[in-house]
Design a protein around this motif. Sequence first.
Motif, short mmCIF file in Angstrom:
data_model
loop_
_atom_site.label_atom_id
_atom_site.label_comp_id
_atom_site.label_asym_id
_atom_site.label_seq_id
_atom_site.Cartn_x
_atom_site.Cartn_y
_atom_site.Cartn_z
N LEU A 143 14.24 0.32 0.43
CA LEU A 143 13.93 1.46 -0.43
C LEU A 143 14.98 1.60 -1.52
O LEU A 143 16.15 1.35 -1.27
CB LEU A 143 13.95 2.76 0.37
CG LEU A 143 12.93 2.97 1.47
CD1 LEU A 143 13.06 4.36 2.03
CD2 LEU A 143 11.52 2.76 0.94
N THR A 144 14.56 2.00 -2.70
CA THR A 144 15.52 2.36 -3.74
C THR A 144 16.01 3.77 -3.41
O THR A 144 15.20 4.70 -3.38
CB THR A 144 14.84 2.38 -5.13
OG1 THR A 144 14.24 1.11 -5.33
CG2 THR A 144 15.83 2.68 -6.22
N SER A 200 11.96 9.87 -4.25
CA SER A 200 10.73 10.05 -3.46
C SER A 200 9.90 11.13 -4.14
O SER A 200 10.43 11.97 -4.87
CB SER A 200 11.03 10.43 -2.01
OG SER A 200 11.32 11.80 -1.91
N GLY A 219 10.96 -0.21 2.90
CA GLY A 219 11.56 0.59 3.95
C GLY A 219 12.38 -0.19 4.93
O GLY A 219 12.80 -1.31 4.66
N LEU A 278 9.68 -1.27 -6.03
CA LEU A 278 8.94 -1.94 -4.95
C LEU A 278 7.82 -2.81 -5.51
O LEU A 278 7.66 -3.98 -5.13
CB LEU A 278 8.34 -0.89 -4.01
CG LEU A 278 7.35 -1.46 -2.99
CD1 LEU A 278 8.09 -2.02 -1.78
CD2 LEU A 278 6.32 -0.46 -2.56
N ASN A 283 0.84 -1.22 0.00
CA ASN A 283 0.00 0.00 0.00
C ASN A 283 0.86 1.25 0.00
O ASN A 283 2.06 1.20 0.28
CB ASN A 283 -0.91 0.00 1.24
CG ASN A 283 -0.12 0.07 2.52
OD1 ASN A 283 0.40 -0.95 2.99
ND2 ASN A 283 0.00 1.26 3.08
N GLY A 284 0.22 2.36 -0.32
CA GLY A 284 0.92 3.63 -0.29
C GLY A 284 0.13 4.70 -1.02
O GLY A 284 -1.00 4.47 -1.46
N CYS A 285 0.76 5.87 -1.17
CA CYS A 285 0.10 7.01 -1.84
C CYS A 285 0.40 7.01 -3.34
O CYS A 285 -0.41 7.45 -4.14
CB CYS A 285 0.60 8.32 -1.23
SG CYS A 285 0.28 8.42 0.55
N PHE A 286 1.61 6.59 -3.70
CA PHE A 286 2.02 6.48 -5.10
C PHE A 286 1.63 7.72 -5.92
O PHE A 286 1.00 7.63 -6.97
CB PHE A 286 1.45 5.19 -5.72
CG PHE A 286 1.92 3.95 -5.01
CD1 PHE A 286 3.21 3.47 -5.22
CD2 PHE A 286 1.10 3.29 -4.09
CE1 PHE A 286 3.67 2.33 -4.54
CE2 PHE A 286 1.55 2.17 -3.41
CZ PHE A 286 2.83 1.69 -3.64
N GLY A 336 11.45 4.40 -7.47
CA GLY A 336 11.40 3.73 -6.16
C GLY A 336 10.10 2.95 -6.04
O GLY A 336 10.09 1.78 -5.62
N HIS A 337 8.99 3.58 -6.42
CA HIS A 337 7.68 2.89 -6.39
C HIS A 337 7.71 1.66 -7.32
O HIS A 337 7.25 0.59 -6.95
CB HIS A 337 6.57 3.82 -6.90
CG HIS A 337 6.29 5.00 -6.02
ND1 HIS A 337 5.92 6.23 -6.52
CD2 HIS A 337 6.31 5.14 -4.67
CE1 HIS A 337 5.71 7.07 -5.53
NE2 HIS A 337 5.95 6.45 -4.39
N HIS A 373 7.29 6.95 -9.37
CA HIS A 373 8.73 7.06 -9.70
C HIS A 373 9.42 5.71 -9.59
O HIS A 373 8.79 4.71 -9.20
CB HIS A 373 9.39 8.13 -8.80
CG HIS A 373 9.21 7.88 -7.33
ND1 HIS A 373 9.79 6.82 -6.67
CD2 HIS A 373 8.52 8.56 -6.37
CE1 HIS A 373 9.48 6.85 -5.39
NE2 HIS A 373 8.69 7.90 -5.17
N ARG A 416 -0.93 18.03 -0.95
CA ARG A 416 -0.89 16.72 -1.60
C ARG A 416 -2.27 16.09 -1.62
O ARG A 416 -3.09 16.41 -0.77
CB ARG A 416 0.10 15.83 -0.83
CG ARG A 416 1.48 16.43 -0.71
CD ARG A 416 2.27 16.28 -1.98
NE ARG A 416 2.40 14.88 -2.37
CZ ARG A 416 3.30 14.05 -1.85
NH1 ARG A 416 4.19 14.49 -1.00
NH2 ARG A 416 3.34 12.80 -2.22
N1 CTP Z 1 9.13 3.42 -1.73
C1 CTP Z 1 10.27 2.69 -2.12
N2 CTP Z 1 11.42 3.34 -2.55
C2 CTP Z 1 11.45 4.69 -2.59
C3 CTP Z 1 10.30 5.46 -2.21
C4 CTP Z 1 9.15 4.77 -1.80
O1 CTP Z 1 10.24 1.45 -2.05
N3 CTP Z 1 12.57 5.30 -2.96
C5 CTP Z 1 7.95 2.70 -1.26
C6 CTP Z 1 7.52 3.10 0.16
O2 CTP Z 1 8.31 2.42 1.12
C7 CTP Z 1 6.09 2.63 0.20
C8 CTP Z 1 5.64 2.85 -1.27
O3 CTP Z 1 6.83 3.01 -2.05
O4 CTP Z 1 6.02 1.24 0.51
C9 CTP Z 1 4.75 4.07 -1.42
O5 CTP Z 1 5.44 5.15 -0.84
P1 CTP Z 1 4.93 6.66 -0.89
O6 CTP Z 1 4.90 7.19 0.50
O7 CTP Z 1 3.69 6.74 -1.67
O8 CTP Z 1 6.11 7.32 -1.74
P2 CTP Z 1 7.23 8.38 -1.41
O9 CTP Z 1 7.93 8.70 -2.68
O10 CTP Z 1 8.08 7.90 -0.28
O11 CTP Z 1 6.36 9.63 -0.99
P3 CTP Z 1 6.70 11.01 -0.23
O12 CTP Z 1 8.01 11.53 -0.73
O13 CTP Z 1 5.56 11.87 -0.57
O14 CTP Z 1 6.72 10.70 1.25
#
Ligand code: CTP
Length: 154
Positions: A139-140, A144, A114, A40, A27-30, A36-37, A34, A69
Amino acid sequence: MIIIKKEDISKLTSKYKNNGLSIVFTNGCFDLLHSGHLDLLRRASEFGDKLIVGLNSDVSVKKLKGRSRPIENESVRSNNLLDKSFVDDVIIFNEITPKKLIEQIIPNVLVKGGDYKKEEIVGYNNVTKNGGVVRIVPLTPGFSTTLIINKSNR
Ligand code: CTP
């Protein structure tokens, strides 16, 4: 690939489970999808047969990340996820945590990105007591949504 209404979750999960397919949930906001998402989600999908993504609704993203946001609304964020071959379903949820959603889905694998202890992850007890496992994906680094927003504001 479908966006599921909450009341249809049990139909979806029993269809998968009755066909012997394992369910992975993350789960997440996505917001502003990017690398990193994507890393994952790709890795999560490899832990089972079907990847269901719990997506924070616009209301819950505001509560979690602040008034400015999300940048993209829940419909855009859902469709961006569903465009990816490794995402099977997206369920939009309004709560701050996916606890209730996880209790409804009872995934075989719960994935979180994470640096957590497994036991700290919301849904850990529910998943493990039902025979499922929790996997943490590192995390990658360097990606973010916040970083993208800050870069574009420079
Ligand atoms: N995630 C990841 N690698 C990253 C950034 C995010 O694996 N570099 C993962 C988070 O750990 C989470 C999912 O992607 O399980 C959704 O994260 P989200 O909070 O939506 O993304 P962020 O880019 O971290 O958002 P923000 O900068 O707004 O906090």
